[in-house]
Design an enzyme around this catalytic site. Structure first.
Site, PDB file in Angstrom:
ATOM      1  N   ASP A   1      39.126  52.316  49.766  1.00 32.11           N
ATOM      2  CA  ASP A   1      38.492  52.634  48.601  1.00 32.11           C
ATOM      3  C   ASP A   1      36.934  53.477  48.799  1.00 32.11           C
ATOM      4  OD1 ASP A   1      37.448  52.322  45.920  1.00 32.11           O
ATOM      5  OD2 ASP A   1      37.427  50.030  46.195  1.00 32.11           O
TER       6      ASP A   1
ATOM      7  N   CYS B   1       5.231  35.952  25.378  1.00 33.56           N
ATOM      8  CA  CYS B   1       6.158  34.985  26.223  1.00 33.56           C
ATOM      9  C   CYS B   1       6.016  35.735  27.669  1.00 33.56           C
ATOM     10  CB  CYS B   1       7.759  35.250  25.830  1.00 33.56           C
ATOM     11  SG  CYS B   1       8.991  34.566  26.878  1.00 33.56           S
TER      12      CYS B   1
ATOM     13  N   CYS C   1      13.031  28.932  24.567  1.00 28.90           N
ATOM     14  CA  CYS C   1      13.042  29.719  25.462  1.00 28.90           C
ATOM     15  C   CYS C   1      12.451  29.053  26.733  1.00 28.90           C
ATOM     16  CB  CYS C   1      11.935  30.730  25.142  1.00 28.90           C
ATOM     17  SG  CYS C   1      11.282  31.802  26.552  1.00 28.90           S
TER      18      CYS C   1
ATOM     19  N   SER D   1      45.768  63.289  42.017  1.00 29.60           N
ATOM     20  CA  SER D   1      45.703  61.690  42.278  1.00 29.60           C
ATOM     21  C   SER D   1      46.938  61.191  42.323  1.00 29.60           C
ATOM     22  CB  SER D   1      44.785  61.284  41.135  1.00 29.60           C
ATOM     23  OG  SER D   1      45.606  60.724  40.027  1.00 29.60           O
TER      24      SER D   1
ATOM     25  N   LYS E   1      47.927  48.867  43.464  1.00 30.30           N
ATOM     26  CA  LYS E   1      46.619  48.354  43.437  1.00 30.30           C
ATOM     27  C   LYS E   1      46.695  46.884  43.476  1.00 30.30           C
ATOM     28  CE  LYS E   1      43.764  51.145  41.225  1.00 30.30           C
ATOM     29  NZ  LYS E   1      42.562  51.978  41.189  1.00 30.30           N
TER      30      LYS E   1
ATOM     31  N   CYS F   1      14.506  35.305  22.565  1.00 26.89           N
ATOM     32  CA  CYS F   1      13.310  34.749  22.360  1.00 26.89           C
ATOM     33  C   CYS F   1      12.384  35.599  21.654  1.00 26.89           C
ATOM     34  CB  CYS F   1      12.569  34.337  23.651  1.00 26.89           C
ATOM     35  SG  CYS F   1      10.715  34.099  23.566  1.00 26.89           S
TER      36      CYS F   1
ATOM     37  N   GLU G   1      50.832  52.855  53.641  1.00 23.28           N
ATOM     38  CA  GLU G   1      49.234  53.199  54.235  1.00 23.28           C
ATOM     39  C   GLU G   1      48.239  52.332  53.353  1.00 23.28           C
ATOM     40  OE1 GLU G   1      48.368  57.148  54.010  1.00 23.28           O
ATOM     41  OE2 GLU G   1      49.948  57.830  55.121  1.00 23.28           O
TER      42      GLU G   1
ATOM     43  N   CYS H   1       8.536  30.213  27.404  1.00 25.33           N
ATOM     44  CA  CYS H   1       7.441  29.961  26.415  1.00 25.33           C
ATOM     45  C   CYS H   1       7.792  28.702  25.366  1.00 25.33           C
ATOM     46  CB  CYS H   1       6.883  31.043  25.984  1.00 25.33           C
ATOM     47  SG  CYS H   1       8.077  31.855  24.598  1.00 25.33           S
TER      48      CYS H   1
ATOM     49  N   LYS I   1      45.117  51.829  51.007  1.00 29.33           N
ATOM     50  CA  LYS I   1      44.509  52.673  50.119  1.00 29.33           C
ATOM     51  C   LYS I   1      43.128  52.221  50.267  1.00 29.33           C
ATOM     52  CE  LYS I   1      44.654  54.026  45.107  1.00 29.33           C
ATOM     53  NZ  LYS I   1      43.064  54.500  45.210  1.00 29.33           N
TER      54      LYS I   1
ATOM     55  N   TYR J   1      44.583  61.429  55.648  1.00 29.36           N
ATOM     56  CA  TYR J   1      45.985  60.891  55.309  1.00 29.36           C
ATOM     57  C   TYR J   1      46.558  61.994  55.070  1.00 29.36           C
ATOM     58  CZ  TYR J   1      43.218  59.972  51.296  1.00 29.36           C
ATOM     59  OH  TYR J   1      42.490  60.081  50.239  1.00 29.36           O
TER      60      TYR J   1
HETATM   61  S1  IVH Z   1      47.712  60.278  49.286  1.00 31.04           S
HETATM   62  C1  IVH Z   1      48.949  63.997  47.305  1.00 31.04           C
HETATM   63  N1  IVH Z   1      46.639  58.122  50.975  1.00 31.04           N
HETATM   64  O1  IVH Z   1      43.467  57.131  46.435  1.00 31.04           O
HETATM   65  C2  IVH Z   1      48.619  62.745  47.943  1.00 31.04           C
HETATM   66  N2  IVH Z   1      45.374  58.608  49.028  1.00 31.04           N
HETATM   67  O2  IVH Z   1      44.536  57.062  43.301  1.00 31.04           O
HETATM   68  C3  IVH Z   1      47.147  62.253  47.958  1.00 31.04           C
HETATM   69  N3  IVH Z   1      43.635  57.247  48.793  1.00 31.04           N
HETATM   70  O3  IVH Z   1      42.953  60.606  45.464  1.00 31.04           O
HETATM   71  C4  IVH Z   1      46.648  60.848  47.822  1.00 31.04           C
HETATM   72  N4  IVH Z   1      43.773  55.922  50.511  1.00 31.04           N
HETATM   73  O4  IVH Z   1      41.328  59.576  47.119  1.00 31.04           O
HETATM   74  C5  IVH Z   1      46.269  59.101  49.706  1.00 31.04           C
HETATM   75  N5  IVH Z   1      46.335  56.329  52.417  1.00 31.04           N
HETATM   76  C6  IVH Z   1      45.857  57.076  51.307  1.00 31.04           C
HETATM   77  C7  IVH Z   1      44.785  56.792  50.452  1.00 31.04           C
HETATM   78  C8  IVH Z   1      44.482  57.776  49.183  1.00 31.04           C
HETATM   79  C9  IVH Z   1      42.855  56.349  49.605  1.00 31.04           C
HETATM   80  C10 IVH Z   1      42.741  57.671  47.538  1.00 31.04           C
HETATM   81  C11 IVH Z   1      42.610  59.385  47.460  1.00 31.04           C
HETATM   82  C12 IVH Z   1      43.558  59.681  46.151  1.00 31.04           C
HETATM   83  C13 IVH Z   1      43.431  58.062  45.470  1.00 31.04           C
HETATM   84  C14 IVH Z   1      44.552  58.171  44.506  1.00 31.04           C
END
Ligand code: IVH
Length: 667
Positions: free
Chosen positions: A117, A429, A405, A83, A311, A423, A113, A408, A115, A224
């Site tokens: 969700d 009730c 309540c 991650s 984030k 209640c 890029e 009742c 992120k 990505y």
């Molecule tokens: S790069 C080693 N790029 O966010 C690099 N991750 O908190 C791998 N995610 O595990 C991740 N958008 O599931 C990357 N543009 C983006 C992303 C992205 C969403 C997610 C992904 C990752 C998690 C990390």
């Protein structure tokens, strides 16, 4: 058509449809109308039926999914799925950029890029064909969800251009807002639980056992991160552009940034603009662009040193508080709910927000008509996080918690140490009575078919059912006269009620709706005390001596059985023939053959897996899902996943067949 012609036509249709998929789903530039597309698809499906010998797992027709249900094979990731480090703070992000540049010794170009969700996916393409789709799992092993992934239209099954022979590409599968709202509306109409958010909906959909169901879920994917021995470029940005030329859908809205300020401008822009996106993003990912520099920076144990996720804070909006409702749940707990001036938040219209309890209302110092800030966390019900007291109209009354309540009129009580008001009028009730009956008949409790909340309300209103034991007094003649109920549904309901007499004791105990006695606690209790008499007469000390039963649960059980109404209910239910003893436990006592063993079930068996699960539990073992050094036994059916097999062998875990298992428990 001559045999040969039809084979040629089939292949041509596949090529054409692959190309139209690319034009439509990847480029957003369709060449033909939906109608023409559908006609070609129908022709292809027809030809495929006639030529089963030409089956191709990557045919454009597999987008509709298969009806076979699959149990996911667990497969190792060739490269761990790590991650990213993350931060909410501008300062920490600046530290990241400084750290990278200090390490490298000169200014560095970053790619920013969005992120997405959703849920992470790793795709493998071999000779331009999609061969594998694996979830993140624990980062080392993931689930093989290839059949499901094949139904997602923005994931190409076949590539074009100059792609490497073998590569892996990672990305995010997500559900756009429109599809999410639609799925939830359908679920609610069908009486199913709605998904809390698009992320859960995407992850849940990807794990459905039936790929034709997945095909109906509006999933999409952005890619990505390319992994290959033969990278097509030296930079990430160029790599993704090249990847796009093979037909893959890459992360849009990416931008090269040559300074911290450029990075932060991108972030600021999207923190605002994200509300106009048709899907959720929860931040921005900042990555070093130069691939060689990435190698120099390397990885920590958990994440790459060349990337970070910034984030966004949860989105919030201001709106006006119109009124507060107080709802009564089946346990009598009162939940205050705010009615708001409808407002758009994170892609949906928000009209109501939970206020949780009296303490929260007091801490907010909430007044009627206040302008409040509303935030959406991970849950579907948003919450009120603040009040703009400066905008308060003079004379607006404070929101007062009710003392009686709303249903009742009984004065509410507050149990020491608990935030909620209750209640106490459990027996009279109306929402508590109806709520208890609804809980009693629910799927995981007595699972009474044909009865839903509307019928329960009707039965209550007609004075036919007041406690759950009244259900067992119902006759078809009582029901068939009721509004909307014909004689057939009346008969079905009575059959469902009769069938429920066979429901095992643990579920009966759960169905009673004793506070804190959920499904798991009910099971634990009935294992330690296999009859209602034992539980009913147990002392506090005896109860807390049971593993996983603590003070709160024990107190609640004692209080429930101390109530003479409840004891009478148990007597009634007993007289109607409900299971008040754990029959299986007696059989269990007959075998301790699997006592204390952790057992993994893998593969396909001659009967449903759940039966093996129950047998394992009945003979003292525990069914666990993943193989680890703590696993004692693997029960292997046919087609056990090769990765699981290899892991079991590596750890020296005993593997037994279905027959061997039966011998083991019957010995
Ligand atoms: S790069 C080693 N790029 O966010 C690099 N991750 O908190 C791998 N995610 O595990 C991740 N958008 O599931 C990357 N543009 C983006 C992303 C992205 C969403 C997610 C992904 C990752 C998690 C990390």
């Amino acid at each position: 058509m001559e045999q040969n012609d039809s084979v040629l036509r089939l292949k041509q249709l596949r090529e054409e449809l692959h190309h139209h998929n690319y034009r439509y789903y990847i480029l957003n530039e369709p060449l033909i109308s939906d109608y023409e597309y559908d006609k070609k698809m129908a022709e292809l499906i027809d030809l495929e039926h006639k030529h089963p010998e030409l089956t191709d797992a990557n045919s454009p027709s597999v987008r509709v999914g298969s009806d076979l249900s699959s149990d996911f094979r667990s497969v190792p990731h060739k490269y761990p799925m790590l991650s990213l480090g993350n931060t909410y703070s501008e300062e920490e992000l600046r530290d990241f950029v400084n750290r990278v540049e200090k390490n490298i010794g000169h200014p560095v170009t970053f790619v920013c890029e969005l992120k997405y969700d959703g849920t992470a996916i790793s795709l493998t393409y071999e000779k331009g064909m999609l061969v594998l789709g694996v979830t993140r799992g624990d980062g080392v092993m993931g689930d093989d969800v290839t059949a499901n992934v094949r139904t997602i239209k923005s994931i190409p099954l076949k590539l074009h251009g100059n792609y490497p022979e073998l590569f892996e590409i990672r990305g995010e599968i997500f559900m756009p807002h429109v599809g999410f709202d639609q799925i939830n509306a359908e679920r609610e109409a069908a009486g199913e639980l709605a998904f809390a958010n698009p992320r859960n909906a995407a992850a849940g959909s990807l794990k459905l056992q039936n790929s034709s169901q997945v095909a109906k879920r509006p999933l999409e994917c952005f890619l990505y991160h390319l992994i290959t021995d033969t990278p097509p470029a030296n930079s990430h940005y160029e790599t993704l552009k090249t990847v796009q030329s093979w037909g893959l859908r890459i992360s849009p809205h990416m931008q090269l940034c040559r300074s911290f300020d450029e990075v932060f401008n991108f972030i600021r822009y999207w923190d605002n603009a994200r509300k106009d996106l048709p899907y959720d993003i929860d931040g921005v990912v900042i990555k070093v662009d130069d691939l060689q520099l990435r190698d120099e920076l390397g990885f920590t144990a958990k994440s790459p040193r060349w990337a970070i996720a910034y984030k966004f804070k949860a989105e919030s909006v201001f709106t006006q508080l119109l009124s507060v409702d107080f709802q009564v749940g089946r346990t009598g707990a009162i939940t205050p709910v705010a009615n708001l001036n409808p407002v758009q938040l994170a892609g949906t219209t928000v009209k109501r927000a939970s206020l949780h309890n009296a303490d929260i209302i007091a801490a907010l110092d909430l007044h009627l008509n206040d302008v409040v800030s509303v935030e959406k966390g991970g849950e579907i019900i948003p919450k009120i996080t603040g009040v703009d007291a400066g905008l308060r109209q003079p004379g607006s009354p404070k929101v007062a918690f009710i003392t009686n309540c709303p249903e009742c009129g009984t004065p509410l009580i507050r149990i020491e140490g608990e935030a909620a008001h209750y209640c106490p009028n459990a027996v009279a009730c109306p929402p508590q009575i109806k709520g208890k009956i609804e809980h009693f008949i629910s799927r995981k409790a007595m699972n009474i078919d044909g009865l839903g909340s509307e019928t329960v309300a009707l039965l209550y209103q007609q004075g036919l059912v007041h406690t759950v034991s009244d259900l067992y007094r119902l006759k078809p003649s009582h029901l068939s006269g009721l509004e909307r109920l014909g004689s057939k549904s009346a008969a079905n309901i009575v059959t469902g009620i009769n069938e429920s007499r066979k429901v095992p004791f643990a579920r009966v105990l759960f169905a009673l709706g004793i506070r804190f006695v959920g499904e798991t606690v009910a099971k634990t209790l009935t294992q330690a005390m296999p009859s209602i008499n034992q539980i009913m007469n147990a002392t506090y000390d005896e109860l807390i001596a049971i593993d996983e039963i603590g003070d709160k649960i024990a107190g609640s059980i004692i209080a429930w059985f101390a109530d003479s109404e409840n004891r009478r209910l148990i007597e009634d239910l007993q007289s109607f023939g409900l299971q008040m003893e754990a029959i299986n436990n007696k059989q269990e006592a007959a075998s301790d053959n699997l006592k204390g063993m952790s057992i993994v079930i893998s593969g396909v068996f001659s009967r449903p897996r759940d039966e093996f699960k129950s047998m394992i539990e009945a003979h003292g073992g525990k069914n666990v899902s993943a193989i680890s050094s703590k696993t004692d036994l693997v029960l292997a059916g046919e087609n056990m996943g090769p990765a699981k097999l290899a892991q079991a062998q590596k750890l020296g875990i005993k593997i037994i067949s279905e027959n061997e298992f039966m011998q083991l428990i019957e010995s």
